[in-house]
Design a protein around this motif. Structure first.
Motif, short mmCIF file in Angstrom:
data_model
loop_
_atom_site.label_atom_id
_atom_site.label_comp_id
_atom_site.label_asym_id
_atom_site.label_seq_id
_atom_site.Cartn_x
_atom_site.Cartn_y
_atom_site.Cartn_z
N GLU B 121 0.83 -1.21 0.00
CA GLU B 121 0.00 0.00 0.00
C GLU B 121 0.87 1.26 0.00
O GLU B 121 0.60 2.21 -0.75
N LEU B 122 1.88 1.25 0.86
CA LEU B 122 2.76 2.42 0.94
C LEU B 122 3.47 2.64 -0.40
O LEU B 122 3.59 3.76 -0.89
N CYS B 123 3.94 1.54 -1.01
CA CYS B 123 4.64 1.63 -2.30
C CYS B 123 3.71 2.21 -3.37
O CYS B 123 4.12 3.05 -4.17
N ARG B 124 2.46 1.76 -3.36
CA ARG B 124 1.50 2.25 -4.35
C ARG B 124 1.32 3.77 -4.18
O ARG B 124 1.37 4.52 -5.15
N SER B 125 1.18 4.20 -2.92
CA SER B 125 1.01 5.64 -2.67
C SER B 125 2.23 6.44 -3.12
O SER B 125 2.10 7.60 -3.51
N LEU B 126 3.40 5.83 -3.04
CA LEU B 126 4.63 6.54 -3.41
C LEU B 126 4.96 6.36 -4.89
O LEU B 126 6.01 6.82 -5.35
N GLY B 127 4.09 5.69 -5.62
CA GLY B 127 4.31 5.53 -7.07
C GLY B 127 5.43 4.56 -7.44
O GLY B 127 6.00 4.65 -8.52
N ILE B 128 5.74 3.64 -6.53
CA ILE B 128 6.79 2.65 -6.81
C ILE B 128 6.19 1.49 -7.59
O ILE B 128 5.20 0.90 -7.15
N VAL B 129 6.76 1.17 -8.75
CA VAL B 129 6.19 0.09 -9.55
C VAL B 129 6.87 -1.26 -9.30
O VAL B 129 6.27 -2.31 -9.50
N ALA B 130 8.14 -1.23 -8.88
CA ALA B 130 8.78 -2.50 -8.50
C ALA B 130 8.08 -3.02 -7.26
O ALA B 130 7.43 -2.27 -6.52
N ARG B 131 8.18 -4.35 -7.05
CA ARG B 131 7.54 -4.93 -5.87
C ARG B 131 8.55 -5.01 -4.74
O ARG B 131 9.64 -5.55 -4.93
N ILE B 132 8.19 -4.48 -3.59
CA ILE B 132 9.07 -4.54 -2.41
C ILE B 132 8.41 -5.45 -1.39
O ILE B 132 7.28 -5.22 -0.97
N LEU B 133 9.12 -6.51 -1.01
CA LEU B 133 8.57 -7.49 -0.07
C LEU B 133 9.45 -7.58 1.17
O LEU B 133 10.67 -7.74 1.06
N PRO B 134 8.86 -7.52 2.36
CA PRO B 134 9.63 -7.86 3.55
C PRO B 134 10.01 -9.34 3.46
O PRO B 134 9.26 -10.13 2.91
N MET B 135 11.17 -9.71 3.99
CA MET B 135 11.61 -11.11 3.88
C MET B 135 10.60 -12.06 4.52
O MET B 135 10.45 -13.19 4.09
N SER B 136 9.89 -11.57 5.54
CA SER B 136 8.92 -12.40 6.25
C SER B 136 7.86 -11.51 6.86
O SER B 136 8.12 -10.33 7.15
#
Lengths: 326, 326
Positions: B121-136
Motif C-alpha cells: 500500500e505504501l509503495c503504491r502511494s509513493l508511485g513505486i512500480v517495482a515490488r518490495i517485499l519484507p523477507m517475512s
C-alpha cells in the motif's frame, strides 16, 4: 479549611473547562487536582490519543493554540502532509509537536504504565504543578446514538462535525471502569475544600465522569460545596455543541437546564450576568446562585472566574457548617 | 528468458543495497522484486519501524535523503524537538514526514494487516512500480553479542554507533519465521531469470534473509544465476560497519571474504576495478567474477551497475544452459 486556601478538585473536559482549570491552577497551584474526561479517548494511526487530557495539559502549560481551540500553538503540519501523500486518514489532524505527546503516551501505555502515571510524567515535563488526573485508568468510550446509528465520539465530533442529531449518549465501559484510584477513599488530609464543575459540556465532558460507578456517591460523601459553572450563557453555548445537544435531548437551552441536569449533586452554580433574571428559577432546583461575568477572553478573566468560584464555595461551606450546627 | 528482460529478485538491506535496487528498478520496473531485510525492525515510541524497508521504499520513490543516508529529503524535526521537551528518548531520530510511514504501518498492523500488505500500500502511494517485499511477515530480530553482552540491533547500530566489538550475530525468531509467502513455491510463470544480492552488509542485511528456514534451499532450487555485488571495495566498506564486523569475526577485510561467505549460494560476484587482482583468488571459491566500477555516486552509476549485474547474470545463465546440455 476553605476553598480559597485548601485543596480543590475540578472536573473538566474540553476548551472552556480547561480555561477555568487554568484560572484555578494559577490561584491554587499544587493544591488543585483536575479530574479530566477520557470518554473522548481513541486510537488513531496507531497512537493512543486523549484529547481532553491534552487540552487541559496544554492549557495549563500555557502552550494551547488559542485560535484553533485544540492542539499546540506554533504547530507545524509536515506529518499530516505526508499522511495525505501516503493516502492515510486526514479527518483527524495531528500536529508534528502534538504527536510527541501521543507517541510517548502510547509507548508508555504499551509498556504497562497507567494513564495516570503517563499523564503525571508529561505534566512534570511541561512544568505543570497542578495535578491532572484522568477520570479512570480503564477505557470509557462516549458513544453517540442518532436514530438507529451509533457513532464513536470522534466520528461524531470531528468527522461529522456534530451534524447528526443526538438521540442518546452512552458511556461504553463505564460500568466496569473504576474511578481514578488517587481519588477513591480520600483520607481526611486529602479531602478537598470544594469541588468545581468547570464550564464543560455536561453531556460530553462531565457526564462521562459522573457515569463511573461510585462517583456520585463519592461526591455526596465528601460533604463539601460543589460549584458548577454554566457552559450555557444567554441561551447558547460559548463553544461546541452543548446547546445543540441540549435542544436535541428535549431541554430548553438555558442555564436552568444545566442546574436541573446537576440537581442533587451541586450546591451552587455560577451563572453569567446576562442570565441574572433566571436566578429564582434556578434556585428552585435546590442550587444556590452566584451571578458573575463567566466569559473568559483573557488570562485575567480565567483567574477572576476562578476566584469567584472559590469565594462562592467558601460561602457555601460556611452555610454547610452553620446548618450542621456550628 | 534472460535477466535483462525477465523477472529478477534482489535481496537488499540498507543504503548501498537500496541504491542498486533503485538502479535495477529503473531498468526492470515492475519486473523487479526486492526482498528486504526486516531483522532491524523494532518498536519505538509506540511505532512499528522497519528501517530497511523504508530505506528501499524512499530510495525507489526518489525521496531518500542523500546526505543523511536514511530518512526523507526535506525532512523537518518538530516532533523530535517536542519529544526532547517532554523528556522522551532522543537517540533514534524520527522526522515529521517519516513518522507518517510508521504511524500508517503501525495502525494497519494493529488492525491485522500483514507487513507485506502494508508495504504494498505504501509503495503504491509513493508511485513505486517495482515490488518490495519484507523477507517475512513474522518478526525476526537481529541480536548482536559482544562478549557477554547482548544488544538489540538498533541499540548496537544507532545508540552505540557500532562501537562495541561483535563476537556473534544471531537472528531471533528466524527459526519460526516463514519466508515471504509470495516467494515460496514460485510457479514457472513467476520464476525469476536471476537473483541479485545487493551490496548490502552480509552479516546485518543479507544473512537475516538467508537465516529463514528454507531460503537457501529455495535459492538453489530456482536454478538461476545468483549474482552478488561486493559491499567491500579495496579492503574497506563503502558505508557502515561491514569491514569492522568482518575483522571482528576473524576474516581478512576483502572481497574474497565476501565470496567465501556466500560460497555455494552465488554463481558470480561483481567486484570493483580496484580489486581486479583478486579475481583468481575469488574464482577459487567457485564464483565467477565480473570486474566493474561498483561505487554508486550518481543515478547513472546505479543504472550502470544494474545493467552490469543483469548482463553478467545473462552470461551465467547461458553457461548454466550449456552445462545442462544445450
Amino acid at each position: 479549611m476553605n476553598a480559597s486556601s485548601g485543596k480543590v478538585i475540578a472536573l473538566a473536559g474540553g476548551v472552556g473547562g480547561a480555561k477555568l482549570a487554568d484560572g484555578l491552577a494559577q490561584v491554587l497551584r499544587e493544591k488543585l487536582t483536575v479530574v479530566v474526561n477520557t470518554g473522548d479517548d481513541f486510537e488513531h494511526l496507531g497512537l493512543r490519543i486523549s484529547p481532553d487530557l491534552d487540552t487541559v495539559m496544554y492549557t495549563l502549560a500555557g502552550l494551547a493554540n488559542p485560535i484553533q481551540g485544540w492542539g499546540l500553538q506554533g504547530e507545524s503540519w509536515a506529518f499530516m502532509e505526508q499522511v495525505a501523500r501516503l493516502g492515510g486518514p486526514e479527518w483527524f489532524r495531528l500536529g508534528d509537536r502534538d504527536l510527541a505527546t501521543h507517541a510517548i503516551r502510547t509507548s508508555r501505555l504499551n509498556g504497562g504504565a497507567t494513564l495516570t502515571a503517563v499523564t503525571a510524567e508529561l505534566c512534570r515535563s511541561l512544568g505543570i504543578v497542578a495535578r491532572i488526573l484522568p477520570m479512570s485508568d480503564e477505557p470509557v468510550r462516549t458513544v453517540i446514538r442518532s436514530g438507529d446509528d451509533l457513532f464513536s465520539f470522534q466520528d461524531y465530533f470531528v468527522r461529522l462535525r456534530c451534524e447528526v442529531p443526538v438521540s442518546e449518549i452512552s458511556y461504553e465501559g463505564s460500568t466496569s471502569a473504576r474511578f481514578n484510584r488517587e481519588l477513591v477513599g480520600i483520607g481526611a488530609a486529602d479531602r478537598p475544600a470544594a469541588v468545581i464543575f468547570c464550564p464543560s459540556n455536561p453531556y460530553l465532558s462531565i457526564d462521562p465522569i459522573l457515569a463511573i460507578p461510585g462517583v456520585r456517591d463519592w461526591l455526596r460523601a465528601l460533604q463539601v460545596p460543589v460549584v458548577a459553572v454554566s457552559p450555557i450563557v444567554g441561551g447558547t453555548a460559548i463553544k461546541g455543541p452543548a446547546a445543540k445537544i441540549m435542544l436535541e435531548l428535549g431541554g430548553p437551552v438555558s442555564v436552568t437546564t444545566i442546574a436541573e441536569h446537576y440537581r442533587g449533586l451541586i450546591s451552587g452554580i455560577v451563572i453569567d450576568e446576562i442570565d441574572a433574571q433566571l436566578q429564582d428559577q434556578i434556585e428552585a432546583t435546590g442550587a444556590a446562585v452566584r451571578v458573575a461575568p463567566t466569559i473568559m477572553r483573557s488570562t485575567a478573566d480565567r483567574v477572576s472566574l476562578a476566584e469567584t468560584c472559590l469565594a462562592f464555595a467558601d460561602d457555601l461551606g460556611r452555610r454547610l457548617l452553620s446548618r450542621s450546627g456550628n
